[in-house]
Write an enzyme that holds these catalytic residues in place. Sequence first.
Site, PDB file in Angstrom:
ATOM      1  CD1 TRP A  60      22.434   6.770  -9.494  1.00  0.00           C
ATOM      2  CD2 TRP A  60      21.788   7.078 -11.561  1.00  0.00           C
ATOM      3  NE1 TRP A  60      23.509   6.510 -10.394  1.00  0.00           N
ATOM      4  CE2 TRP A  60      22.981   6.591 -12.031  1.00  0.00           C
ATOM      5  CE3 TRP A  60      21.026   7.379 -13.079  1.00  0.00           C
ATOM      6  CZ2 TRP A  60      23.888   6.199 -12.864  1.00  0.00           C
ATOM      7  CZ3 TRP A  60      21.725   7.117 -13.996  1.00  0.00           C
ATOM      8  CH2 TRP A  60      23.111   6.604 -14.314  1.00  0.00           C
ATOM      9  CG  ASP A  78      14.851  -1.363  -9.417  1.00  0.00           C
ATOM     10  OD1 ASP A  78      15.631  -0.566  -9.797  1.00  0.00           O
ATOM     11  OD2 ASP A  78      14.500  -2.327  -9.201  1.00  0.00           O
ATOM     12  CG  ASP A  94       9.453  -5.560 -16.139  1.00  0.00           C
ATOM     13  OD1 ASP A  94      10.398  -5.044 -16.547  1.00  0.00           O
ATOM     14  OD2 ASP A  94       9.402  -6.866 -16.435  1.00  0.00           O
ATOM     15  CE  LYS A 159      24.440  -0.380 -15.098  1.00  0.00           C
ATOM     16  NZ  LYS A 159      24.642  -0.521 -13.857  1.00  0.00           N
TER      17      LYS A 159
HETATM   18  C1  LIG Z   1      22.769  -1.081 -10.445  1.00  0.00           C
HETATM   19  S1  LIG Z   1      20.977  -0.830 -10.062  1.00  0.00           S
HETATM   20  C2  LIG Z   1      20.450   0.682 -10.167  1.00  0.00           C
HETATM   21  C3  LIG Z   1      21.100   1.436  -9.182  1.00  0.00           C
HETATM   22  C4  LIG Z   1      20.468   2.894  -9.252  1.00  0.00           C
HETATM   23  N1  LIG Z   1      20.786   3.656 -10.064  1.00  0.00           N
HETATM   24  C5  LIG Z   1      20.954   3.427  -7.694  1.00  0.00           C
HETATM   25  O1  LIG Z   1      21.616   4.566  -8.003  1.00  0.00           O
HETATM   26  O2  LIG Z   1      20.577   3.277  -6.752  1.00  0.00           O
HETATM   27  C6  LIG Z   1      20.113  -1.715 -11.241  1.00  0.00           C
HETATM   28  C7  LIG Z   1      18.880  -1.913 -10.920  1.00  0.00           C
HETATM   29  O3  LIG Z   1      18.067  -2.256 -12.190  1.00  0.00           O
HETATM   30  C8  LIG Z   1      16.924  -2.967 -11.778  1.00  0.00           C
HETATM   31  N2  LIG Z   1      16.381  -3.531 -12.896  1.00  0.00           N
HETATM   32  C9  LIG Z   1      16.684  -4.838 -13.488  1.00  0.00           C
HETATM   33  N3  LIG Z   1      15.882  -5.188 -14.522  1.00  0.00           N
HETATM   34  C10 LIG Z   1      14.781  -4.344 -14.432  1.00  0.00           C
HETATM   35  C11 LIG Z   1      13.516  -4.138 -15.077  1.00  0.00           C
HETATM   36  N4  LIG Z   1      13.195  -4.969 -15.831  1.00  0.00           N
HETATM   37  N5  LIG Z   1      12.443  -3.309 -14.398  1.00  0.00           N
HETATM   38  C12 LIG Z   1      13.077  -2.485 -13.510  1.00  0.00           C
HETATM   39  N6  LIG Z   1      14.176  -2.557 -12.909  1.00  0.00           N
HETATM   40  C13 LIG Z   1      15.014  -3.223 -13.110  1.00  0.00           C
HETATM   41  C14 LIG Z   1      17.305  -3.864 -10.707  1.00  0.00           C
HETATM   42  O4  LIG Z   1      16.454  -4.367  -9.953  1.00  0.00           O
HETATM   43  C15 LIG Z   1      18.374  -3.064  -9.987  1.00  0.00           C
HETATM   44  O5  LIG Z   1      17.927  -2.567  -8.721  1.00  0.00           O
END
Ligand SMILES: C[S@@+](CC[C@H](N)C(=O)[O-])C[C@H]1O[C@@H](n2cnc3c(N)ncnc32)[C@H](O)[C@@H]1O
Length: 860
Positions: A60, A78, A94, A159
Amino acid sequence: MGKTQKKFGKGRLDHYYRLAKEKGYRARAAFKILQINQKYGGFLEKSRVVIDLCAAPGSWCQVAASLCPVDSLIVGVDLAPIKPIPKVIAFQEDITSDKCRAQLRQHLKTWKADCVLHDGAPNVGTAWVQDAYTQSELVLQSLKLATEFLVPGGIFVTKVFRSKDYNNLMWVFNQLFSKVEATKPPASRNVSAEIFVVCRGFKAPKRIDPKFLDPKAVFEDLTDPTPNYEAKVFNPEKKKRKRDGYEEGNYTQFKTMSVLDFVKGNDPIAALGSMSEFKFEIPEVGATEEPVEREDTEQNEEPPSPEELHKELKIVKKLEETSTEVKELCKDLKVLGKKDFRLLLKWRLKCRVALGLDKDDEDTPEADQDPTANMTEEEKIEYELQGLQDKEAARRKRERRKKNEQRQKEITRMQLGMLNPVDIGIEAAQVGSDSLFSLKEVEKSGQLDTLARGRMNVIVTNEDAKKKDVDEIEIGENSDEDADRLEDELDVMYEQYQERRAENDANYRAKKSREEHPDSEWTGFEEHASESDGDDEDDGIKFDEDYQSSSDPESDDDDDEPKPKNRNLLTALENSDAKINGLSKTAHKFFGQTVFKDIDGLDSESDSDEAINKIVELRKLQDHHPKAEFDEENRASSGQDDRNSFEVVKEVKEPTKKSWSDDDSSDDEAEHEGRSAPNIDIITAEAMTLAHQLALKEKSKSDVIDESYNRYSMRDRDGLPQWFLDDEDRFSKAIRPVTAEAAAAIKAKLRALNARPIKKVEEAKARKKMKAARKLERLRKKSDIIIEDPNKSEKEKAESIQKLMRKASKKTTKPQVKVVVARGANRGIMGRPKGVKGRYKMVDGRMKKEMRALKRKANK
Ligand SMILES: C[S@@+](CC[C@H](N)C(=O)[O-])C[C@H]1O[C@@H](n2cnc3c(N)ncnc32)[C@H](O)[C@@H]1O
């Protein structure tokens, strides 16, 4: 080992995957934001500051970097590390932490973001341990950040997963943004529950109620306030693993409540459904996990003092109804059944009366809460009339139920030979008028002697004579109305549960239908008496048709209409002309069967029951020769009857050995046709064992009869609810012995049964045979004509017939239809495609695929 590519579901490496590779995006997710951006007017092209929450691996961010104006600030964060992307600031944190907020602030300085993107999903990144939040909570956290960093009118894209929280989230979005739309970009797989919500026009309120962004408040607010605990009795929730851990502040599954809370609370069913134990203690403040709303205390009223509670508890404990059983039941509510719940509910009502929360119906002065106080005269009359009608209906219903229960009980006992008619009369008289009949009535009709002398099927009651007594039964029952209502509701639920089971469970359906049409044995005249249109005069007592309909304890419950009152107690039928040749109609019908047709003397009027008994005996002896000539001597008529002997007469099967044989071929079936008893097929190992034992004379008939009298056969079923009886039938039954040989025989039988061709195959074979036979018949006719032709020589005739035969035996093959796919040169052409001979069919190339897809859809 090389990597295997998954071909289905999410693992499928599809078009977007390849496209992402081609274009250099780190994930196929890039196309989702590209498509969203395109749909909503290219907001990224206008964004100078973009925050990408949950950005790893960074596709993204890549899209944002390529679309946003050249000098834009793009910050990605992330849990997982993000490899550097040109023009993008990325850090690992986080998003729910304060640290993340601080870092964002640091990067943005005094700027505000035009667009906040969030594509987070727990458990998809590499940081499994930190991924504790649920998707919805993550969304709310990202919204929190968005509200902090977005400019007024800014865009938030997130999302969300379609779950129970979805509506709550949408509600919150709508409070903070002027336009909220959900969209599923084509790049998002259909199998995925994700959708994207685009929130435009951030309202940027000065103060945001923290509740809007508090997961607890947002997701718990709209949960069902009144769970249906009643439904849990028959619709137990499917046990799910507690993936979310325990409830906040409740780390045990064992919940307790004070009995006082149960008694005083206004939702006893909820308490019974959710608690594990009712404690005979005074309630501690905040001791119950689920606070109980009390009926007696208004919201602003002072709660009762500990002294008052002690006093109340004492009253409850001392109450006569607080039996040891009740106390035991209160100890473990999770193991209780419907009957126990009912007992507790009844006990609760009594406690409420004792505590002065409810008034006992018996001593409630009606004037106390006179609902007619504000009514006009006419309304009062109507109200009273309605009340009387309701009362009368309830009384009638109760009366009939009791009556039926009593009747049922007596009939069962009589059928079991536990009562003789005199006993019934005495018992009935003792019980009161709510029984089969009163002795006085019998005496009045002058039929007492007749009654006492013989065996009878059913005794007719005189309803009028009972009315005065019924009122007595009513006393003390009004207080049970609540419990009755609950009981009725539970019964309805049980019926629904059974219906659902019948819908889903083929075995259950089969079992039910077996129960409805059992292969019952003919056990004598009496069992069929009720079917003989009331012609059962054997005892000189008329069978009351009304009785028949009301003998079913369930049938009357819904029917409040009074029954026709033609219930004369006894009707002497000795002179009835319904007898045919000295036999009752039933008997006449029975002896009219073909097996008796060769037996002389049955028609003679002098033929009485003794002769019939002799027939029975003779048939027993002759077993294999039921049609044997009846000895002249045996035909002699003789004295009076002992009708009971009919009960053991069973239809004798012609070839005895066949009755136990496993051969159930069609010939056998045909042989059995026309007989009154069904062809009993032994299908269980228990029955086979018994059959072996009987055949080998290891057991006699009397042994079998003796064994049938066991503690299960004498069970009192009257008045018990259906669900209870169903359970009893399933689990509380005699275990019959099974021998290894019998089990092997049944196994072999089933194997043979399974080896038989299915009906369709048999039918197809039969059709083929029939066609062949017809063909042969046609040939025969044709050859007859040829033979009779005088103009042909013998040689010519033989040749013609041979020709015919050859033609007939020639195998005809169906003309093949060639399937031509309408593509390439054949696409869109009219008429026969080039180079195709014979029959053909044009088909669409996609058809196969589409048909498959349709099938798949239909199966879902
Ligand atoms: C579907 S991926 C995102 C893909 C991203 N939009 C891309 O286009 O490359 C979802 C991400 O959410 C992150 N995630 C989940 N919980 C999180 C948190 N509490 N803080 C930060 N990131 C988090 C995961 O590590 C994961 O990499």
